[in-house]
Design a protein around this motif. Structure first.
Motif, PDB file in Angstrom:
ATOM      1  N   ILE A 121      -7.273   8.373  -2.564  1.00  0.00           N
ATOM      2  CA  ILE A 121      -7.261   7.982  -1.150  1.00  0.00           C
ATOM      3  C   ILE A 121      -7.260   6.464  -0.958  1.00  0.00           C
ATOM      4  CG2 ILE A 121      -8.609   8.066   0.993  1.00  0.00           C
ATOM      5  CD1 ILE A 121      -9.419  10.919   0.250  1.00  0.00           C
ATOM      6  N   PRO A 122      -8.101   5.692  -1.663  1.00  0.00           N
ATOM      7  CA  PRO A 122      -8.126   4.246  -1.397  1.00  0.00           C
ATOM      8  C   PRO A 122      -6.841   3.510  -1.772  1.00  0.00           C
ATOM      9  CG  PRO A 122     -10.111   4.955  -2.574  1.00  0.00           C
ATOM     10  CD  PRO A 122      -9.156   6.094  -2.609  1.00  0.00           C
ATOM     11  N   VAL A 123      -5.989   4.112  -2.582  1.00  0.00           N
ATOM     12  CA  VAL A 123      -4.780   3.412  -3.030  1.00  0.00           C
ATOM     13  C   VAL A 123      -3.898   3.031  -1.843  1.00  0.00           C
ATOM     14  CG1 VAL A 123      -2.646   3.663  -4.355  1.00  0.00           C
ATOM     15  CG2 VAL A 123      -4.812   4.476  -5.306  1.00  0.00           C
ATOM     16  N   SER A 128      -1.516  -1.281   1.515  1.00  0.00           N
ATOM     17  CA  SER A 128      -1.022  -1.688   2.827  1.00  0.00           C
ATOM     18  C   SER A 128      -1.707  -2.941   3.350  1.00  0.00           C
ATOM     19  CB  SER A 128      -1.210  -0.542   3.824  1.00  0.00           C
ATOM     20  OG  SER A 128      -0.699  -0.881   5.095  1.00  0.00           O
ATOM     21  N   PHE A 129      -3.024  -3.072   3.129  1.00  0.00           N
ATOM     22  CA  PHE A 129      -3.785  -4.120   3.796  1.00  0.00           C
ATOM     23  C   PHE A 129      -4.419  -5.143   2.859  1.00  0.00           C
ATOM     24  CE2 PHE A 129      -4.182  -0.246   6.488  1.00  0.00           C
ATOM     25  CZ  PHE A 129      -3.430  -0.704   7.562  1.00  0.00           C
ATOM     26  N   CYS A 130      -4.285  -4.988   1.559  1.00  0.00           N
ATOM     27  CA  CYS A 130      -4.931  -5.912   0.624  1.00  0.00           C
ATOM     28  C   CYS A 130      -3.914  -6.481  -0.358  1.00  0.00           C
ATOM     29  CB  CYS A 130      -6.066  -5.212  -0.125  1.00  0.00           C
ATOM     30  SG  CYS A 130      -7.379  -4.603   0.931  1.00  0.00           S
ATOM     31  N   PRO A 131      -3.065  -7.403   0.098  1.00  0.00           N
ATOM     32  CA  PRO A 131      -2.040  -7.959  -0.797  1.00  0.00           C
ATOM     33  C   PRO A 131      -2.616  -8.825  -1.910  1.00  0.00           C
ATOM     34  CG  PRO A 131      -2.061  -9.133   1.291  1.00  0.00           C
ATOM     35  CD  PRO A 131      -2.976  -7.965   1.452  1.00  0.00           C
ATOM     36  N   GLN A 132      -3.906  -9.220  -1.798  1.00  0.00           N
ATOM     37  CA  GLN A 132      -4.514 -10.028  -2.847  1.00  0.00           C
ATOM     38  C   GLN A 132      -4.790  -9.231  -4.114  1.00  0.00           C
ATOM     39  OE1 GLN A 132      -5.762  -9.374   0.117  1.00  0.00           O
ATOM     40  NE2 GLN A 132      -7.950  -8.864   0.052  1.00  0.00           N
ATOM     41  N   ILE A 133      -4.782  -7.913  -4.006  1.00  0.00           N
ATOM     42  CA  ILE A 133      -4.938  -7.065  -5.187  1.00  0.00           C
ATOM     43  C   ILE A 133      -3.571  -6.891  -5.850  1.00  0.00           C
ATOM     44  CG2 ILE A 133      -5.631  -4.793  -6.052  1.00  0.00           C
ATOM     45  CD1 ILE A 133      -7.563  -4.576  -3.757  1.00  0.00           C
ATOM     46  N   HIS A 134      -3.499  -7.142  -7.135  1.00  0.00           N
ATOM     47  CA  HIS A 134      -2.222  -7.061  -7.850  1.00  0.00           C
ATOM     48  C   HIS A 134      -1.682  -5.628  -7.796  1.00  0.00           C
ATOM     49  CE1 HIS A 134       0.847  -7.572 -10.939  1.00  0.00           C
ATOM     50  NE2 HIS A 134       0.604  -8.879 -10.894  1.00  0.00           N
ATOM     51  N   PRO A 135      -0.402  -5.433  -7.452  1.00  0.00           N
ATOM     52  CA  PRO A 135       0.132  -4.065  -7.334  1.00  0.00           C
ATOM     53  C   PRO A 135       0.084  -3.288  -8.640  1.00  0.00           C
ATOM     54  CG  PRO A 135       1.901  -5.694  -7.282  1.00  0.00           C
ATOM     55  CD  PRO A 135       0.625  -6.447  -7.155  1.00  0.00           C
ATOM     56  N   LEU A 136       0.142  -3.981  -9.780  1.00  0.00           N
ATOM     57  CA  LEU A 136       0.102  -3.273 -11.055  1.00  0.00           C
ATOM     58  C   LEU A 136      -1.228  -2.555 -11.247  1.00  0.00           C
ATOM     59  CD1 LEU A 136       1.536  -2.618 -13.694  1.00  0.00           C
ATOM     60  CD2 LEU A 136       0.587  -4.728 -14.660  1.00  0.00           C
ATOM     61  N   ILE A 137      -2.317  -3.149 -10.766  1.00  0.00           N
ATOM     62  CA  ILE A 137      -3.627  -2.501 -10.867  1.00  0.00           C
ATOM     63  C   ILE A 137      -3.620  -1.183 -10.100  1.00  0.00           C
ATOM     64  CG2 ILE A 137      -6.081  -2.732 -10.295  1.00  0.00           C
ATOM     65  CD1 ILE A 137      -5.793  -5.731 -10.631  1.00  0.00           C
ATOM     66  N   LEU A 138      -3.047  -1.197  -8.910  1.00  0.00           N
ATOM     67  CA  LEU A 138      -3.034   0.005  -8.075  1.00  0.00           C
ATOM     68  C   LEU A 138      -2.087   1.067  -8.627  1.00  0.00           C
ATOM     69  CD1 LEU A 138      -3.090  -1.712  -4.567  1.00  0.00           C
ATOM     70  CD2 LEU A 138      -4.986  -0.700  -5.829  1.00  0.00           C
ATOM     71  N   PHE A 211       2.247   4.322   5.205  1.00  0.00           N
ATOM     72  CA  PHE A 211       1.007   4.451   4.440  1.00  0.00           C
ATOM     73  C   PHE A 211      -0.033   5.285   5.187  1.00  0.00           C
ATOM     74  CE2 PHE A 211       2.458   0.672   1.955  1.00  0.00           C
ATOM     75  CZ  PHE A 211       2.379   1.273   0.706  1.00  0.00           C
ATOM     76  N   TRP A 212      -0.064   5.187   6.491  1.00  0.00           N
ATOM     77  CA  TRP A 212      -0.987   6.023   7.257  1.00  0.00           C
ATOM     78  C   TRP A 212      -0.630   7.495   7.118  1.00  0.00           C
ATOM     79  CZ3 TRP A 212      -5.541   4.675   8.637  1.00  0.00           C
ATOM     80  CH2 TRP A 212      -5.834   3.361   8.998  1.00  0.00           C
TER      81      TRP A 212
END
Length: 289
Positions: A121-123, A128-138, A211-212
């Motif tokens: 769920i948090p992915v 959508s709202f946290c671009p500071q997190i690297h997409p590879l991590i997600l 994303f919603w």
């Protein structure tokens, strides 16, 4: 490779069938399944189908549009964005054997499946709202939850339905999965529109709506899988036999030779209230022959 593997499996099946006795072959034959039997399938099976449908309906559209989104959101090139988006399946290749062994040892398939759906769920809001997190991590995290969820969900179908209609049940499951994914892709296509004709801000706004939608489907999958576990616990932990084994071990440890019999008398009261032959004594259950 797929054709070669299919031929090899067919040869193995043919060789195996030649060594099976005739009465076993007759028992293995599929019977004609009526609509009444389909309608009487347990509620846990139908909820399991909804859990599968909603999870794949939120996962596959994300992967299908993920590369373009990573380009627009994070500014990576098409090649790099494709690598990051494809990391989901790279992780699946690497951890599938280990995950299968661990799940086999744990023997709580239903609970693990619910946890994977909930952890996914948090992915969607993070992408959508946290671009500071690297997409590879997600994407790596999504690959882990997807892989474990997929390992759990398909074998569970055979546990929830009778063996003689397993083929029909599996067909219903795949049908609902494909229907959910197809309809979701149609909806996502309408939401995103022709992304090339929009500017970046408009594209990102459309992706936010996407994303919603995917988040709501993932929540639906988690809720359905949790309800399936609740129903399964009432039916004897078919999906989670490890729970029954744990309770049995705990009972054995709590009752030993020095335990007081009076302490357990409430649960072991088998004294008959009538005098007569054993066959005439009834305590709410049938005695074995």
């Amino acid at each position: 490779m797929s054709i070669v593997c299919a031929i090899f499996v067919s040869l193995l099946d043919y060789y195996g069938q030649t060594r099976v006795k005739v009465e076993v072959k007759v028992a293995q034959r599929s019977k004609y399944v009526t609509f009444r039997e389909i309608r009487l399938l347990p509620k846990s099976f139908w909820l399991h189908c909804l859990a599968i449908m909603s999870f794949y309906a939120c996962y596959l559209p994300l992967i299908g549009n993920g590369s373009k989104y990573i380009q627009d959101r994070y500014g990576y090139s098409k090649t790099t964005a494709s690598y990051y988006n494809g990391a989901v399946y790279d992780v699946s290749v690497l951890i599938s054997p280990l995950a299968g062994i661990i799940l086999r040892k744990m023997n709580v398939t239903g609970i693990v499946m619910s946890c994977c759906a909930a952890l996914t769920i948090p992915v969607f809001p993070l992408l959508s709202f946290c671009p500071q997190i690297h997409p590879l991590i997600l994407t790596v995290f999504l690959g882990i939850t997807y892989t474990v969820f997929a390992i759990c969900l398909w074998p569970s179908v055979s546990v929830l339905v009778p063996a003689d209609i397993f083929g029909t049940a599996q067909g219903i499951t795949i049908f609902t999965q494909g229907l959910g994914v197809g309809l979701t892709n149609l909806g996502i296509g309408k939401i995103l529109g022709t992304t090339e004709s929009l500017d970046k801000e408009e594209r990102l706004a459309n992706y936010s709506i996407m994303f919603w939608v995917l988040l709501s489907l993932c929540i639906m999958s988690a809720v359905c899988s949790i309800v399936v576990n609740i129903l399964d616990m009432k039916q004897g932990n078919l999906l989670n036999p490890g729970l029954s084994q744990f309770r049995s071990k705990k009972l054995i440890l709590s009752v030993n030779e020095r335990s007081s019999l009076i302490q357990h008398s409430a649960s072991i009261d088998i004294t008959p209230n009538v005098i007569g032959p054993v066959s005439e004594i009834s305590h709410g259950y049938e005695l074995p022959p």
